[in-house]
Design a protein around this motif. Structure first.
Motif, PDB file in Angstrom:
ATOM      1  N   LYS A 225     157.467  53.849 -36.680  1.00 11.87           N
ATOM      2  CA  LYS A 225     158.323  52.743 -36.286  1.00 11.87           C
ATOM      3  C   LYS A 225     157.543  51.843 -35.344  1.00 11.87           C
ATOM      4  O   LYS A 225     156.967  52.316 -34.368  1.00 11.87           O
ATOM      5  N   ASN A 226     157.517  50.549 -35.673  1.00 15.68           N
ATOM      6  CA  ASN A 226     156.756  49.579 -34.859  1.00 15.68           C
ATOM      7  C   ASN A 226     155.299  50.001 -34.708  1.00 15.68           C
ATOM      8  O   ASN A 226     154.717  49.909 -33.613  1.00 15.68           O
ATOM      9  N   ASP A 227     154.722  50.493 -35.827  1.00 21.51           N
ATOM     10  CA  ASP A 227     153.316  50.913 -35.870  1.00 21.51           C
ATOM     11  C   ASP A 227     153.004  52.098 -34.958  1.00 21.51           C
ATOM     12  O   ASP A 227     151.846  52.349 -34.629  1.00 21.51           O
ATOM     13  N   LYS A 228     154.030  52.826 -34.540  1.00 19.45           N
ATOM     14  CA  LYS A 228     153.820  53.976 -33.662  1.00 19.45           C
ATOM     15  C   LYS A 228     154.451  55.220 -34.281  1.00 19.45           C
ATOM     16  O   LYS A 228     155.487  55.155 -34.914  1.00 19.45           O
ATOM     17  N   ASP A 229     153.778  56.351 -34.078  1.00 16.93           N
ATOM     18  CA  ASP A 229     154.321  57.613 -34.565  1.00 16.93           C
ATOM     19  C   ASP A 229     155.584  57.973 -33.804  1.00 16.93           C
ATOM     20  O   ASP A 229     155.664  57.801 -32.580  1.00 16.93           O
ATOM     21  N   GLN A 230     156.562  58.459 -34.555  1.00 18.68           N
ATOM     22  CA  GLN A 230     157.816  58.914 -33.961  1.00 18.68           C
ATOM     23  C   GLN A 230     158.057  60.365 -34.361  1.00 18.68           C
ATOM     24  O   GLN A 230     157.680  60.796 -35.444  1.00 18.68           O
ATOM     25  N   ALA A 231     158.710  61.105 -33.482  1.00 17.67           N
ATOM     26  CA  ALA A 231     159.046  62.485 -33.792  1.00 17.67           C
ATOM     27  C   ALA A 231     160.103  62.530 -34.891  1.00 17.67           C
ATOM     28  O   ALA A 231     160.987  61.673 -34.954  1.00 17.67           O
TER      29      ALA A 231
ATOM     30  N   GLU B  37     151.199  47.618 -43.767  1.00 20.05           N
ATOM     31  CA  GLU B  37     152.206  48.346 -44.511  1.00 20.05           C
ATOM     32  C   GLU B  37     153.545  48.173 -43.830  1.00 20.05           C
ATOM     33  O   GLU B  37     153.646  48.143 -42.604  1.00 20.05           O
ATOM     34  N   GLU B  38     154.590  48.051 -44.643  1.00 25.77           N
ATOM     35  CA  GLU B  38     155.919  47.916 -44.068  1.00 25.77           C
ATOM     36  C   GLU B  38     156.302  49.190 -43.344  1.00 25.77           C
ATOM     37  O   GLU B  38     155.896  50.293 -43.692  1.00 25.77           O
ATOM     38  N   GLU B  39     157.106  49.033 -42.311  1.00 22.65           N
ATOM     39  CA  GLU B  39     157.538  50.179 -41.549  1.00 22.65           C
ATOM     40  C   GLU B  39     158.346  51.120 -42.419  1.00 22.65           C
ATOM     41  O   GLU B  39     159.111  50.700 -43.278  1.00 22.65           O
ATOM     42  N   GLU B  40     158.141  52.405 -42.196  1.00 21.90           N
ATOM     43  CA  GLU B  40     158.932  53.380 -42.923  1.00 21.90           C
ATOM     44  C   GLU B  40     160.325  53.415 -42.312  1.00 21.90           C
ATOM     45  O   GLU B  40     160.488  53.411 -41.093  1.00 21.90           O
ATOM     46  N   ALA B  41     161.319  53.450 -43.164  1.00 25.30           N
ATOM     47  CA  ALA B  41     162.695  53.504 -42.674  1.00 25.30           C
ATOM     48  C   ALA B  41     162.974  54.894 -42.117  1.00 25.30           C
ATOM     49  O   ALA B  41     162.651  55.913 -42.713  1.00 25.30           O
TER      50      ALA B  41
END
Length: 326
Positions: free
Chosen positions: A193-199, A319-323
């Motif tokens: 999300k926003n080019d950052k890894d999320q848990a 790349e588009e953000e993953e939902a």
């Protein structure tokens, strides 16, 4: 000139998959006077896009060789990165990527002002034809200049399934590792999300586990495609006679080319042409191809090839953000 071409198709699969529209679902209507249910397989807007896709080389960002010389406006970054063109953007020449772009230039001024002046000087048909004749063939709306400027489609098409019956289906995407995703340690997975890894908090956020789905297909008595070529407004315009001829021949060529092979509307919707009738019979593909090539060459002095250059940072090709599901 008005020509209506009706084509009957056979489905390559036993069923067809129609489009599903937001807040509408499948577009279908019961016709009491015919005592049948009809289902829309492709709208006029989608058919226009289908026709454009059939003549566009998306790898080299240009038209197919048969239409070489036909102009369109292309947009590139200063470093040479292709962004888009009036043949793959919504509204074609009326796109906001040109008419609302601070850096898009035409005649030494903002594209919006330059095009507006051309329309005022020579009319909307001449202005559009010089830059992108396909904006006449498939229509364009210049809402970003003024709502009064528009060019209705010369070529329209629509696909319908007649006397159709719904055949609901369903299934599941099978996860061979863990059906519920519970057997995977989510600490080793991530979302973006926003080019950052999320848990990842639950398996579905990483696409894990079986995914159950329901879908609706149809089987119909007849599959019909109807195309209308209406050059009457073009014939009344101030276009050069050579330009009018090109618009007509190009429209006929586009229909014939589309029907020269099975038509893929989408996955699970493949239609094979079987029979064709029309107010006026269309010429064979090879003959129309030669006619359109000659017409393009004959109009060369009426064309203007324009490339718009914008700053490199205007569009980020990431790349588009993953939902991430809540």
């Amino acid at each position: 000139m008005l020509n209506v071409i009706t084509v009957e198709f056979e489905s390559a699969l036993p069923t067809v998959k129609p489009p599903t529209f937001l807040d509408v679902g499948v577009s279908q209507a019961y016709l009491p006077w015919e005592q049948r249910l009809d289902v829309v397989l492709h709208t006029p807007q989608a058919t226009a896009n289908l026709i454009e896709d059939s003549i566009w080389d998306s790898v080299n960002h240009t038209l197919i060789p048969e239409l070489a010389g036909l102009p369109f406006v292309e947009i590139y970054t200063k470093s040479g990165q292709y962004i888009a063109s009036t043949l793959d953007l919504p509204h074609r020449l009326g796109t906001g990527y040109l008419l609302k772009n601070k850096h898009a230039q035409l005649d030494g001024q903002r594209f919006r002002e330059g095009l507006r002046q051309r329309i005022r000087d020579s009319g909307v048909y001449q202005a559009a034809f010089a830059l992108c004749p396909m904006s006449i063939v498939l229509g364009s709306f210049y809402a970003h200049i003024a709502g009064v400027y528009r060019i209705p489609r010369v070529l329209s098409g629509e696909f319908v399934a007649e006397n159709a019956i719904s055949m609901p289906t369903g299934g599941a995407v099978h996860d061979p590792v863990s059906a519920r995703g519970k057997g995977v340690n989510l600490k080793h997975m991530f979302a973006v999300k926003n080019d950052k890894d999320q848990a990842v908090k639950k398996p579905s956020e990483a696409g894990l586990g079986n995914i159950v789905y329901v879908r609706e297909s149809f089987k119909a008595q007849r599959y019909i495609g109807r195309f209308v070529i209406d050059t009457r407004l073009v014939d009344k315009s101030n276009l050069d006679s050579r330009a009018k001829h090109l618009i007509q021949v190009l429209s006929e060529y586009l229909v014939r080319r589309l029907l020269s092979e099975p038509v893929t509307l989408r996955t699970e919707c493949y239609l094979i042409p079987q029979s064709e009738t029309g107010l006026q019979k269309l010429s064979p593909l090879e003959e129309l191809e030669q006619q359109v090539k000659a017409a393009i060459e004959n109009c060369a002095d009426l064309f203007e090839k324009v490339r718009v250059v914008v700053p490199d940072d205007q569009v980020q090709f990431a790349e588009e953000e993953e939902a991430v599901e809540a």
